[in-house]
Design a protein around this motif. Structure first.
Motif, short mmCIF file in Angstrom:
data_model
loop_
_atom_site.label_atom_id
_atom_site.label_comp_id
_atom_site.label_asym_id
_atom_site.label_seq_id
_atom_site.Cartn_x
_atom_site.Cartn_y
_atom_site.Cartn_z
N MET A 96 0.94 -1.18 -0.10
CA MET A 96 -0.07 0.04 0.17
C MET A 96 0.95 1.26 -0.04
N SER A 97 0.52 2.10 -0.94
CA SER A 97 1.23 3.21 -0.87
C SER A 97 1.03 4.43 0.24
N ARG A 98 1.96 5.08 0.68
CA ARG A 98 1.86 5.85 1.88
C ARG A 98 0.68 6.79 1.58
N PHE A 99 0.45 7.45 0.21
CA PHE A 99 -0.52 8.25 -0.03
C PHE A 99 -1.84 7.43 0.16
N VAL A 100 -2.22 6.39 -0.16
CA VAL A 100 -3.44 5.77 0.19
C VAL A 100 -3.68 5.67 1.76
N GLN A 101 -2.43 5.37 2.60
CA GLN A 101 -2.54 5.22 3.85
C GLN A 101 -3.09 6.84 4.40
N GLU A 102 -2.45 7.81 3.78
CA GLU A 102 -2.81 9.18 4.30
C GLU A 102 -4.07 9.38 3.93
N ALA A 103 -4.78 8.88 2.80
CA ALA A 103 -6.03 9.22 2.45
C ALA A 103 -7.07 8.28 3.31
N LYS A 104 -6.58 7.20 3.57
CA LYS A 104 -7.31 6.36 4.42
C LYS A 104 -7.59 7.19 6.02
N ASN A 105 -6.58 7.59 6.40
CA ASN A 105 -6.39 8.27 7.66
C ASN A 105 -7.20 9.62 7.69
N PHE A 106 -7.32 10.40 6.44
CA PHE A 106 -8.20 11.51 6.41
C PHE A 106 -9.56 11.12 6.51
N ILE A 107 -9.82 9.87 5.60
CA ILE A 107 -11.28 9.60 5.81
C ILE A 107 -11.97 9.14 7.11
N MET A 108 -10.94 8.24 7.80
CA MET A 108 -11.47 7.90 9.29
C MET A 108 -11.19 9.14 10.01
N ASP A 109 -10.27 10.08 10.08
CA ASP A 109 -10.46 11.31 11.07
C ASP A 109 -11.41 11.88 10.60
N SER A 110 -11.84 12.00 9.40
CA SER A 110 -13.11 12.97 9.16
C SER A 110 -14.31 12.37 9.97
N PHE A 111 -14.49 11.10 9.99
CA PHE A 111 -15.51 10.55 10.58
C PHE A 111 -15.44 10.67 12.17
N ALA A 112 -13.95 10.61 12.51
CA ALA A 112 -14.09 10.89 14.08
C ALA A 112 -14.43 12.12 14.27
N GLU A 113 -14.12 13.09 13.53
CA GLU A 113 -14.60 14.59 14.09
C GLU A 113 -16.22 14.67 14.17
N GLU A 114 -17.05 13.87 13.51
CA GLU A 114 -18.40 13.84 13.58
C GLU A 114 -18.90 12.97 14.95
N ARG A 115 -17.93 12.46 15.75
CA ARG A 115 -18.45 11.51 16.65
C ARG A 115 -19.59 10.56 16.17
#
Length: 148
Positions: free
Chosen positions: A1-20
């Motif tokens: 997995m590329s580093r960019f895919v992992q960053e994108a996954k983190n971005f998506i899950m972090d966005s979810f986390a902000e919404e509780r």
């Protein structure tokens, strides 16, 4: 997995986390437009692959939204959330210098996420079964002695 895919996954899950989030909650792309615009181009390009991988990992489903596994990814599993809630309850009692018969200030937990509130319920049941809290959720003599 590329580093960019992992960053994108983190971005998506972090966005979810902000919404509780709770199980079944969906993320709306419109809400992400401004944050997405600030991502580096390789991370933006990796977003479709990241979504696909999150689905394959069982964290997210296009039709159903965030899964239980996704909630656990964001908040930790129920056992770890319960331990955290238990610690928070006991720390709050200690901070308020509680005596026998005092109850935790449940209003302090009103803004907590739904998964954390579920963990609070589990933590209270544990503390009651151990004799730290009584049936009315008040501190017992045993709880008082173990608290200090």
């Amino acid at each position: 997995m590329s580093r960019f895919v992992q960053e994108a996954k983190n971005f998506i899950m972090d966005s979810f986390a902000e919404e509780r989030p709770t199980v079944g909650q969906k993320i709306f792309i419109r809400r992400l437009m401004v944050p997405i615009s600030k991502l580096h181009p390789p991370v933006k390009d990796a977003l479709p692959q990241a979504m696909k991988e999150l689905q394959q990992e069982g964290l997210f489903d296009n039709d159903e939204g965030l899964t239980e596994k996704g909630v656990d990814y964001i908040y930790g599993d129920l056992d770890s959330r319960t331990q955290e809630a238990r610690t928070d309850i006991l720390n709050q009692l200690r901070d308020m210098q509680a005596r026998v018969g005092y109850s935790p200030n449940w209003r302090a937990f009103i803004t907590a996420s739904e998964p954390y509130k579920n963990a609070l319920v589990a933590a209270v049941k544990e503390l009651q079964s151990e004799g730290v809290l009584d049936e009315s959720e008040a501190l017992t003599e045993k709880g008082y002695e173990s608290l200090y």
